[in-house]
Design an enzyme around this catalytic site. Structure first.
Site, mmCIF file in Angstrom:
data_model
loop_
_atom_site.group_PDB
_atom_site.id
_atom_site.type_symbol
_atom_site.label_atom_id
_atom_site.label_comp_id
_atom_site.label_asym_id
_atom_site.label_seq_id
_atom_site.Cartn_x
_atom_site.Cartn_y
_atom_site.Cartn_z
ATOM 1 N N ASP A 25 -34.950 74.776 38.157
ATOM 2 C CA ASP A 25 -36.241 74.134 37.624
ATOM 3 C C ASP A 25 -37.692 74.113 38.712
ATOM 4 O OD1 ASP A 25 -34.488 72.839 36.291
ATOM 5 O OD2 ASP A 25 -34.006 70.899 36.879
ATOM 6 N N GLU A 73 -35.644 72.595 33.025
ATOM 7 C CA GLU A 73 -35.983 71.580 32.489
ATOM 8 C C GLU A 73 -36.979 70.691 31.519
ATOM 9 O OE1 GLU A 73 -34.791 67.896 35.016
ATOM 10 O OE2 GLU A 73 -34.783 66.621 33.078
ATOM 11 N N LYS A 130 -33.056 74.052 29.181
ATOM 12 C CA LYS A 130 -32.548 73.068 29.513
ATOM 13 C C LYS A 130 -33.252 71.544 28.682
ATOM 14 C CE LYS A 130 -31.661 72.468 34.823
ATOM 15 N NZ LYS A 130 -31.672 71.683 34.947
ATOM 16 N N LYS A 133 -29.615 67.479 33.085
ATOM 17 C CA LYS A 133 -30.284 67.724 34.402
ATOM 18 C C LYS A 133 -28.999 68.464 34.052
ATOM 19 C CE LYS A 133 -32.657 63.997 35.175
ATOM 20 N NZ LYS A 133 -34.013 64.408 34.485
ATOM 21 N N VAL A 158 -34.522 72.269 42.462
ATOM 22 C CA VAL A 158 -35.237 71.341 43.049
ATOM 23 C C VAL A 158 -34.478 70.163 41.467
ATOM 24 C CG1 VAL A 158 -36.719 71.385 44.467
ATOM 25 C CG2 VAL A 158 -37.068 71.300 41.576
ATOM 26 N N THR A 159 -33.961 68.899 41.544
ATOM 27 C CA THR A 159 -33.958 68.435 42.871
ATOM 28 C C THR A 159 -32.760 67.917 43.705
ATOM 29 O OG1 THR A 159 -33.819 66.121 42.268
ATOM 30 C CG2 THR A 159 -36.578 66.971 42.710
ATOM 31 N N CYS A 163 -30.584 67.693 39.703
ATOM 32 C CA CYS A 163 -30.049 68.697 38.720
ATOM 33 C C CYS A 163 -29.440 69.803 39.296
ATOM 34 C CB CYS A 163 -31.760 69.364 38.518
ATOM 35 S SG CYS A 163 -31.569 68.527 36.776
ATOM 36 N N GLN A 203 -14.888 66.416 52.455
ATOM 37 C CA GLN A 203 -13.218 66.317 52.200
ATOM 38 C C GLN A 203 -12.541 67.927 51.785
ATOM 39 O OE1 GLN A 203 -12.252 63.003 48.388
ATOM 40 N NE2 GLN A 203 -14.426 63.498 48.900
HETATM 41 N N1 TIU Z 1 -35.277 69.103 38.036
HETATM 42 C C1 TIU Z 1 -34.530 68.019 38.054
HETATM 43 O O1 TIU Z 1 -33.790 66.989 39.397
HETATM 44 N N2 TIU Z 1 -34.811 67.141 37.201
HETATM 45 C C2 TIU Z 1 -35.376 65.525 38.254
HETATM 46 O O2 TIU Z 1 -35.478 64.777 37.815
HETATM 47 N N3 TIU Z 1 -36.066 65.572 39.318
HETATM 48 C C3 TIU Z 1 -35.397 63.866 39.675
HETATM 49 O O3 TIU Z 1 -35.535 63.826 40.756
HETATM 50 N N4 TIU Z 1 -36.099 63.440 39.511
#
Ligand code: TIU
Length: 222
Positions: A25, A73, A130, A133, A158-159, A163, A203
């Site tokens: 993303d 996304e 997609k 997430k 990210v992030t 995702c 873990q």
């Molecule tokens: N790609 C992704 O992480 N989508 C999000 O909405 N991330 C946020 O941190 N909001």
């Protein structure tokens, strides 16, 4: 077989011929002002810091023959793949599907939903759109990786805690060995990034490993 000896929580063995890089993303909607990330109240400038390292990671994988897979996304223009539980987030005047400075927010084909130029896919690289997430949910990713014979997934993008972590957990449950490249992933919340790295490798690598780009490069270049 290469090893990232200094990966955390301990050395990570992998075979480059059965590895793939997943870049999650890296879209304008998350990284540039005026997009989805900003409508959720975030400072998007934080994410820009990883762009050079992510570009270098992609170049390294291309040079090494490791397939590069990109995700975005985004939703269909008719929003038929957008549940209300996801739509009803962020500022009421700027939700997914609404018009914004980079086109309709998080809608496939719009400028904001596309990948930033610095890490843009090249011909032959799979780009997965997609609705969730996680990159495995409602996509062809599993089938594609099965065709490639992939066993190890290298993660960037990210992030970190949304995702990237969701996809890494999905991958772990599907039997992939996973390593997240620390300096090629970022969050709007530094504390969430740090916590995610910790929980992934806790873990005894319950979800996977973490390593830096330099450590991966050293392992691949011997
Ligand atoms: N790609 C992704 O992480 N989508 C999000 O909405 N991330 C946020 O941190 N909001």
């Amino acid at each position: 077989m290469p090893q990232i000896a200094t990966a955390l929580p301990f050395g990570f063995d992998f075979d480059a011929t059965t590895s793939a890089l997943i870049v999650i993303d890296m879209q304008r909607d998350f990284i540039e002002p005026g997009g989805f990330g900003e409508t959720l109240g975030n400072d998007v400038s934080l994410l820009q810091a990883i762009v050079p390292t992510t570009a270098a990671l992609i170049a390294l994988c291309r040079d090494t023959g490791i397939p590069v897979i990109h995700t975005r996304e985004c939703h269909k223009p008719d929003l038929s793949d957008l549940p209300a539980a996801k739509r009803d987030r962020g500022a009421p005047e700027a939700r997914i599907g609404d018009p914004g400075p980079m086109g309709r927010i998080l809608v496939a084909g719009e400028r904001g939903a596309d990948i930033i130029q610095e890490v843009y896919p090249i011909t032959g690289e799979l780009v997965i759109d997609k609705p969730g997430k996680g990159a495995f949910y409602a996509t062809i990713l599993s089938d594609h990786l099965a065709r490639l014979g992939t066993r190890t997934l290298i993660f960037a993008g990210v992030t970190t805690e949304v995702c990237v972590q969701t996809t890494m957990r999905e991958a772990n449950d599907r039997g992939f060995e996973c390593v997240l490249i620390e300096d090629a992933t970022e969050s709007y919340f530094p504390a969430f990034k740090a916590a995610t790295l910790d929980m992934i490798r806790a873990q005894g690598a319950i979800v996977g490993w973490t390593a830096t780009f330099a450590e991966l490069k050293h392992a691949l270049n011997g």
